[in-house]
Design a protein around this motif. Structure first.
Motif, PDB file in Angstrom:
ATOM      1  N   ASN A 152       3.222  10.423  -9.504  1.00 45.89           N
ATOM      2  CA  ASN A 152       2.401  10.753 -10.679  1.00 45.89           C
ATOM      3  C   ASN A 152       1.794  12.141 -10.540  1.00 45.89           C
ATOM      4  O   ASN A 152       1.769  12.925 -11.492  1.00 45.89           O
ATOM      5  CB  ASN A 152       1.280   9.725 -10.872  1.00 45.89           C
ATOM      6  CG  ASN A 152       1.837   8.405 -11.361  1.00 45.89           C
ATOM      7  OD1 ASN A 152       2.999   8.344 -11.775  1.00 45.89           O
ATOM      8  ND2 ASN A 152       1.041   7.353 -11.293  1.00 45.89           N
ATOM      9  N   PHE A 153       1.279  12.436  -9.339  1.00 44.83           N
ATOM     10  CA  PHE A 153       0.690  13.768  -9.117  1.00 44.83           C
ATOM     11  C   PHE A 153       1.748  14.862  -9.324  1.00 44.83           C
ATOM     12  O   PHE A 153       1.494  15.876  -9.958  1.00 44.83           O
ATOM     13  CB  PHE A 153       0.128  13.889  -7.688  1.00 44.83           C
ATOM     14  CG  PHE A 153      -1.235  13.281  -7.534  1.00 44.83           C
ATOM     15  CD1 PHE A 153      -2.273  13.632  -8.396  1.00 44.83           C
ATOM     16  CD2 PHE A 153      -1.502  12.356  -6.537  1.00 44.83           C
ATOM     17  CE1 PHE A 153      -3.538  13.079  -8.262  1.00 44.83           C
ATOM     18  CE2 PHE A 153      -2.757  11.798  -6.392  1.00 44.83           C
ATOM     19  CZ  PHE A 153      -3.779  12.156  -7.256  1.00 44.83           C
ATOM     20  N   ASP A 154       2.957  14.618  -8.755  1.00 49.21           N
ATOM     21  CA  ASP A 154       4.013  15.638  -8.821  1.00 49.21           C
ATOM     22  C   ASP A 154       4.409  15.929 -10.269  1.00 49.21           C
ATOM     23  O   ASP A 154       4.712  17.052 -10.635  1.00 49.21           O
ATOM     24  CB  ASP A 154       5.248  15.184  -8.034  1.00 49.21           C
ATOM     25  CG  ASP A 154       4.958  15.144  -6.542  1.00 49.21           C
ATOM     26  OD1 ASP A 154       3.941  15.759  -6.137  1.00 49.21           O
ATOM     27  OD2 ASP A 154       5.722  14.493  -5.787  1.00 49.21           O
ATOM     28  N   GLN A 155       4.396  14.849 -11.085  1.00 51.55           N
ATOM     29  CA  GLN A 155       4.864  15.022 -12.471  1.00 51.55           C
ATOM     30  C   GLN A 155       3.755  15.478 -13.427  1.00 51.55           C
ATOM     31  O   GLN A 155       4.026  15.838 -14.564  1.00 51.55           O
ATOM     32  CB  GLN A 155       5.440  13.702 -12.986  1.00 51.55           C
ATOM     33  CG  GLN A 155       6.826  13.437 -12.409  1.00 51.55           C
ATOM     34  CD  GLN A 155       7.196  11.973 -12.510  1.00 51.55           C
ATOM     35  OE1 GLN A 155       6.660  11.263 -13.339  1.00 51.55           O
ATOM     36  NE2 GLN A 155       8.103  11.536 -11.664  1.00 51.55           N
ATOM     37  N   ALA A 156       2.516  15.430 -12.936  1.00 53.11           N
ATOM     38  CA  ALA A 156       1.403  15.741 -13.849  1.00 53.11           C
ATOM     39  C   ALA A 156       1.376  17.225 -14.194  1.00 53.11           C
ATOM     40  O   ALA A 156       1.816  18.063 -13.409  1.00 53.11           O
ATOM     41  CB  ALA A 156       0.077  15.358 -13.182  1.00 53.11           C
ATOM     42  N   ALA A 173       0.837  -1.203   0.000  1.00 49.61           N
ATOM     43  CA  ALA A 173       0.000   0.000   0.000  1.00 49.61           C
ATOM     44  C   ALA A 173       0.868   1.247   0.000  1.00 49.61           C
ATOM     45  O   ALA A 173       0.581   2.214  -0.724  1.00 49.61           O
ATOM     46  CB  ALA A 173      -0.919   0.001   1.219  1.00 49.61           C
ATOM     47  N   SER A 174       1.974   1.247   0.778  1.00 52.72           N
ATOM     48  CA  SER A 174       2.794   2.465   0.835  1.00 52.72           C
ATOM     49  C   SER A 174       3.523   2.684  -0.500  1.00 52.72           C
ATOM     50  O   SER A 174       3.742   3.805  -0.911  1.00 52.72           O
ATOM     51  CB  SER A 174       3.782   2.411   2.011  1.00 52.72           C
ATOM     52  OG  SER A 174       4.714   1.396   1.766  1.00 52.72           O
ATOM     53  N   ARG A 175       3.879   1.562  -1.203  1.00 57.22           N
ATOM     54  CA  ARG A 175       4.515   1.718  -2.522  1.00 57.22           C
ATOM     55  C   ARG A 175       3.538   2.368  -3.510  1.00 57.22           C
ATOM     56  O   ARG A 175       3.888   3.245  -4.268  1.00 57.22           O
ATOM     57  CB  ARG A 175       4.979   0.353  -3.052  1.00 57.22           C
ATOM     58  CG  ARG A 175       6.391  -0.035  -2.576  1.00 57.22           C
ATOM     59  CD  ARG A 175       6.961  -1.126  -3.431  1.00 57.22           C
ATOM     60  NE  ARG A 175       6.170  -2.332  -3.425  1.00 57.22           N
ATOM     61  CZ  ARG A 175       6.170  -3.255  -2.449  1.00 57.22           C
ATOM     62  NH1 ARG A 175       6.927  -3.084  -1.383  1.00 57.22           N
ATOM     63  NH2 ARG A 175       5.424  -4.323  -2.516  1.00 57.22           N
ATOM     64  N   VAL A 176       2.275   1.917  -3.431  1.00 59.71           N
ATOM     65  CA  VAL A 176       1.249   2.477  -4.335  1.00 59.71           C
ATOM     66  C   VAL A 176       1.081   3.964  -4.038  1.00 59.71           C
ATOM     67  O   VAL A 176       1.032   4.805  -4.941  1.00 59.71           O
ATOM     68  CB  VAL A 176      -0.104   1.732  -4.164  1.00 59.71           C
ATOM     69  CG1 VAL A 176      -1.213   2.441  -4.941  1.00 59.71           C
ATOM     70  CG2 VAL A 176       0.031   0.304  -4.639  1.00 59.71           C
ATOM     71  N   THR A 177       1.034   4.307  -2.738  1.00 60.02           N
ATOM     72  CA  THR A 177       0.853   5.714  -2.351  1.00 60.02           C
ATOM     73  C   THR A 177       1.996   6.560  -2.913  1.00 60.02           C
ATOM     74  O   THR A 177       1.782   7.649  -3.442  1.00 60.02           O
ATOM     75  CB  THR A 177       0.826   5.835  -0.805  1.00 60.02           C
ATOM     76  OG1 THR A 177      -0.055   4.855  -0.314  1.00 60.02           O
ATOM     77  CG2 THR A 177       0.384   7.215  -0.357  1.00 60.02           C
ATOM     78  N   LYS A 178       3.233   6.015  -2.792  1.00 61.40           N
ATOM     79  CA  LYS A 178       4.409   6.740  -3.266  1.00 61.40           C
ATOM     80  C   LYS A 178       4.331   6.963  -4.792  1.00 61.40           C
ATOM     81  O   LYS A 178       4.609   8.047  -5.290  1.00 61.40           O
ATOM     82  CB  LYS A 178       5.658   5.904  -2.941  1.00 61.40           C
ATOM     83  CG  LYS A 178       6.860   6.736  -2.585  1.00 61.40           C
ATOM     84  CD  LYS A 178       7.902   5.812  -2.027  1.00 61.40           C
ATOM     85  CE  LYS A 178       9.192   6.553  -1.834  1.00 61.40           C
ATOM     86  NZ  LYS A 178      10.226   5.664  -1.355  1.00 61.40           N
ATOM     87  N   ARG A 179       3.920   5.869  -5.494  1.00 65.23           N
ATOM     88  CA  ARG A 179       3.833   5.956  -6.955  1.00 65.23           C
ATOM     89  C   ARG A 179       2.770   6.995  -7.360  1.00 65.23           C
ATOM     90  O   ARG A 179       2.991   7.802  -8.251  1.00 65.23           O
ATOM     91  CB  ARG A 179       3.455   4.583  -7.518  1.00 65.23           C
ATOM     92  CG  ARG A 179       3.853   4.433  -8.958  1.00 65.23           C
ATOM     93  CD  ARG A 179       3.922   2.997  -9.429  1.00 65.23           C
ATOM     94  NE  ARG A 179       2.711   2.250  -9.181  1.00 65.23           N
ATOM     95  CZ  ARG A 179       2.651   1.059  -8.613  1.00 65.23           C
ATOM     96  NH1 ARG A 179       3.747   0.464  -8.202  1.00 65.23           N
ATOM     97  NH2 ARG A 179       1.519   0.432  -8.427  1.00 65.23           N
ATOM     98  N   ARG A 180       1.637   6.978  -6.648  1.00 62.48           N
ATOM     99  CA  ARG A 180       0.586   7.947  -6.967  1.00 62.48           C
ATOM    100  C   ARG A 180       1.080   9.371  -6.717  1.00 62.48           C
ATOM    101  O   ARG A 180       0.823  10.272  -7.498  1.00 62.48           O
ATOM    102  CB  ARG A 180      -0.667   7.692  -6.119  1.00 62.48           C
ATOM    103  CG  ARG A 180      -1.421   6.467  -6.575  1.00 62.48           C
ATOM    104  CD  ARG A 180      -2.618   6.229  -5.721  1.00 62.48           C
ATOM    105  NE  ARG A 180      -3.659   7.217  -5.972  1.00 62.48           N
ATOM    106  CZ  ARG A 180      -4.721   7.374  -5.205  1.00 62.48           C
ATOM    107  NH1 ARG A 180      -4.873   6.632  -4.132  1.00 62.48           N
ATOM    108  NH2 ARG A 180      -5.624   8.269  -5.486  1.00 62.48           N
ATOM    109  N   GLN A 181       1.810   9.560  -5.601  1.00 62.07           N
ATOM    110  CA  GLN A 181       2.321  10.890  -5.276  1.00 62.07           C
ATOM    111  C   GLN A 181       3.261  11.373  -6.382  1.00 62.07           C
ATOM    112  O   GLN A 181       3.189  12.515  -6.822  1.00 62.07           O
ATOM    113  CB  GLN A 181       3.038  10.862  -3.914  1.00 62.07           C
ATOM    114  CG  GLN A 181       3.377  12.246  -3.359  1.00 62.07           C
ATOM    115  CD  GLN A 181       2.123  13.141  -3.265  1.00 62.07           C
ATOM    116  OE1 GLN A 181       1.125  12.746  -2.686  1.00 62.07           O
ATOM    117  NE2 GLN A 181       2.174  14.322  -3.888  1.00 62.07           N
TER     118      GLN A 181
END
Ligand SMILES: Cc1cc2nc3c(=O)[nH]c(=O)nc-3n(C[C@H](O)[C@H](O)[C@H](O)COP(=O)(O)OP(=O)(O)OC[C@H]3O[C@@H](n4cnc5c(N)ncnc54)[C@H](O)[C@@H]3O)c2cc1C
Ligand code: FES
Length: 393
Positions: A23-27, A13-21
Motif C-alpha cells: 500500500n505504501f509503495d503504491q500510494a 503478521a508478516s502478511r499484514v506487513t507485506k500488504r501495508r508495504q
C-alpha cells in the motif's frame, strides 16, 4: 484478541506487513487534498494558540478579568478551563483558569475568551504575574476548552445548584451567560459564598445574567452591617432552601470548601452521581497530607530527566511536584488540570521514589503498574530518574 497459534500468528503478521508495504509503495507521494475528519479534529483541538490580551478589567478589589482574542478560537463547553503557558524569568510555567466568558462569545466577528484571576493572599507566582505584569497587547500561549466540569443533559438534572466560593464563581458565570443568551437550557441557581460584600467577584456580570432560568444568591460570611441577604456558610439548610426535588450540585471554590460541602451534601442524602466537583489543583501544603513522610519537606534531590538520548540533571524540592522542578529549570512539560486528573503531564519513573497524594491520584491501574506518575502531583522522596516525552509544539 484471538490467539490462533504461533506459526499462524507470525505468518498472519508478516502478511499484514507485506500488504501495508505494498500500500505504501503504491500510494501517491502527494498529500491528500482535504481530510474532513482531520479538519474537524484540528478545529476543535488546535493545541496551543497565541492569545492576545484585548482588555483587562477590575472584577473585584483583588481580582482582574483578562479578555483574550484570537483569529480562531475552538468551541468549548461552559464550565471548562483553559491552560496558559508563560515564560516568567527562567521558568516555563503553565496554570489552568476556568473560562468566565461564554462559548457563544468565541463565535462571530470578534471571538474572545476571558478568565478572572484572583490575587492569592500568599505565595502567588503566576497569579501575581498575571495580575501585576500582563498588559493589553501582550500575547500569551493558551490551550482552550479543557476539563469535564460542564453541564450534560443526559447525566445531570434539569435544575442545577452551583456552590461557589471566591474565584470558583468563574465557570458558573460562563454557564449563566450561555443560558441567559438562550444557548444552553437548564435552571441554574448560584449560591455564591464571599466574606465581604465589597469583595464579591464579578458581581455586575452575574447580575446581568439573572433571568427566569438564572438565579444568583450571595451568601456573606463576614460582618457586613446593613446586608439583607443570606449570611453564614453554604450550609445544608441553605442548600436545601434553594434545591428542587431532583437537583445536580456543581461545586467550585477553594480546597477547604470541598470537604465542608461534601459533609453538608451528605446531610441532605444527595446521591454521589448528583454531585460534580471541579478539580482544585495540587495540594497547598503536601507535607500535611496523610502518608507524607516526616522530615522530608526541606530536602532537595537530583532529578534526572531523559528526553530521547538527552539526559539533564536538575534540582527537585521534596515539597514541590516534579512538574514544578521541570518548569523551574525552563523545561517544557505539557500540563492541563494540575490536579492529577487528566494525565497530560504523565512521565515514566525509571528509578527512585515519589509521593502521590491519595486523593489526587487519577492514574489508570496500568500506569501505576508500569511506573508512570502524573508529574503535577508526584513529589520526589529520593533522587529520581524520569523519562519525559518531548512536547511537539
Ligand atoms: C481547573 C482549575 C481552574 C482554576 N480557575 C481559576 C480561576 O478562574 N481564577 C483563579 O484566580 N484561579 C484559578 N485556578 C487556580 C490557578 O490555576 C492558580 O493556581 C492560581 O492563579 C495561583 O497560581 P500561582 O502560581 O500564583 O500559585 P500556585 O498555583 O499555588 O503556585 C505556587 C507555586 O508555584 C511554584 N513556583 C514558585 N516559584 C516558581 C518559579 N520560579 N518557577 C516555577 N514554579 C514556581 C511553587 O511550587 C509554588 O508553591 C484554577 C485552578 C484549577 C485547577
Ligand atoms: S496536568 Fe492533569 S494530571 Fe497533571
Amino acid at each position: 484478541m484471538k490467539v490462533k497459534g504461533f506459526l499462524k500468528d507470525v505468518g498472519g503478521a508478516s502478511r499484514v506487513t507485506k500488504r501495508r508495504q505494498n500500500n505504501f509503495d503504491q500510494a501517491s507521494a502527494k498529500p491528500a487534498p482535504y481530510d474532513p475528519i482531520g479538519a474537524v479534529a484540528k478545529a476543535l483541538h488546535p493545541g496551543f494558540l497565541d492569545l492576545k490580551v484585548e482588555a483587562i478589567k477590575v472584577a473585584s478589589p483583588t481580582s482582574k478579568t483578562i479578555v483574550f482574542s484570537a483569529p480562531h478560537l475552538p468551541y468549548f463547553q461552559a464550565g471548562q478551563f483553559l491552560s496558559l503557558r508563560l515564560k516568567i524569568g527562567d521558568s516555563l510555567v503553565s496554570r489552568p483558569y476556568s473560562i468566565c466568558s461564554a462559548p457563544y462569545e468565541t463565535r462571530g466577528d470578534h471571538p474572545i475568551v476571558a478568565i478572572t484571576v484572583r490575587l492569592p493572599k500568599q505565595d502567588g507566582f503566576v497569579a501575581e504575574y498575571l495580575y501585576h505584569q500582563v498588559q493589553v497587547g501582550d500575547v500569551i500561549e493558551g490551550e482552550v476548552g479543557l476539563g469535564e466540569f460542564h453541564y450534560d443533559p443526559i447525566r445531570d438534572a434539569k435544575h442545577v445548584v452551583a456552590l461557589a466560593g471566591g474565584s470558583g464563581i468563574t465557570p458558573f458565570l460562563s454557564m449563566a451567560k450561555e443560558i441567559a443568551n438562550g444557548k444552553l437550557d437548564f435552571d441554574l441557581t448560584i449560591l455564591f459564598g464571599s466574606v465581604d460584600e465589597k469583595d464579591i467577584i464579578l458581581r455586575e456580570e452575574l447580575e446581568a445574567c439573572v433571568c427566569d432560568k438564572v438565579h444568583v444568591v450571595h451568601v456573606l460570611s463576614g460582618q457586613n452591617p446593613g446586608w439583607k441577604g443570606e449570611t453564614g456558610f453554604l450550609s445544608a439548610e441553605l442548600i436545601a432552601k434553594y434545591s428542587a426535588r431532583d437537583t445536580t450540585y456543581f461545586v467550585c471554590g477553594p480546597q477547604v470548601m470541598y470537604e465542608f460541602l461534601a459533609g453538608e451534601l451528605k446531610k441532605l442524602n444527595v446521591p454521589r452521581r448528583r454531585i460534580r466537583f471541579e478539580v482544585f489543583g495540587s495540594p497547598r501544603d503536601v507535607t500535611k497530607l496523610q502518608g507524607y513522610p516526616v522530615d522530608m519537606a526541606d530536602k532537595v534531590f537530583n532529578l534526572t530527566v531523559c528526553q530521547g538520548r538527552l539526559e539533564t540533571v536538575i534540582p527537585a524540592k521534596a515539597n514541590e511536584p516534579l512538574a514544578v522542578a521541570l518548569e523551574r529549570a525552563g523545561m517544557k512539560i505539557h500540563t492541563a488540570c494540575r490536579s492529577g486528573a487528566c494525565g497530560f503531564c504523565r512521565v515514566k519513573v525509571l528509578s527512585g521514589n515519589c509521593y502521590v497524594p491519595p486523593n489526587g491520584d487519577g492514574r489508570r491501574a496500568a500506569d501505576i503498574e508500569f511506573g508512570y506518575v502524573h508529574s503535577c502531583v508526584a513529589y520526589p522522596l529520593s533522587d529520581v530518574r524520569i523519562k519525559v516525552n518531548i512536547p511537539s509544539d
